[in-house]
Design a protein around this motif. Structure first.
Motif: not given
Length: 160
Positions: A125-136
């Motif tokens: 879905t376009p709503e879920q598009n463009g995220s990043v999972l960060m492990d810090i």
């Protein structure tokens, strides 16, 4: 008839009794002082460790904001997938970014199914598009600062 007590009349018993009482008083006071010094040293160490842990939490929040800034400047799936740097020669900060996009992927994103690719998942879905999972992860690496290891790990999903 009155009974006489010779305990107080015996003058030889008084100095010995006073010596025993003085030694007992010194033992009690030295025990209390040793306990006070032990608790004081332990409290100082706990305060320093708590301060460094709270600093590590703040460093992790700052690293997440810095990572989002670099992604906004350079674009997603660029050379900025893993970042390692040292702050004030005390903290070692490691950031790993994995991206979440729909297909087709943006330029530079690689999804070859290996562990080293920079795409975590593809969504529909376009709503879920463009995220990043960060492990810090933030670790205290200077052994002169702390006596036991301090490490803070943060995982977050941020919208791009």
């Amino acid at each position: 008839m009155q009974r006489k007590n010779n305990f107080l009349a015996n003058r030889k018993a008084k100095p010995a009794f006073a010596m025993i009482m003085a030694i007992a008083l010194i033992v009690v006071i030295s025990t209390i002082m040793a306990l006070a010094m032990f608790l004081s040293a332990k409290s100082t160490k706990k305060t320093a460790d708590l301060y460094l842990y709270e600093q590590a939490v703040l460093e992790a929040h700052s690293a997440a904001e810095y990572s989002l800034l670099k992604i906004a400047q350079d674009g997603p799936c660029t050379h900025f997938n893993d970042l390692h740097f040292t702050q004030d020669n005390i903290y070692q900060i490691n950031i790993t970014n994995r991206f979440i996009y729909t297909t087709p992927l943006p330029a530079g994103c690689v999804d070859d199914g290996t562990v080293n690719d920079n795409v975590y998942a593809t969504v529909t879905t376009p709503e879920q598009n463009g995220s990043v999972l960060m492990d810090i992860s933030v670790s205290v690496v200077n052994p002169t600062v702390v006596s036991e290891p301090i490490r803070y790990f943060k995982r977050s999903i941020q919208k791009l």
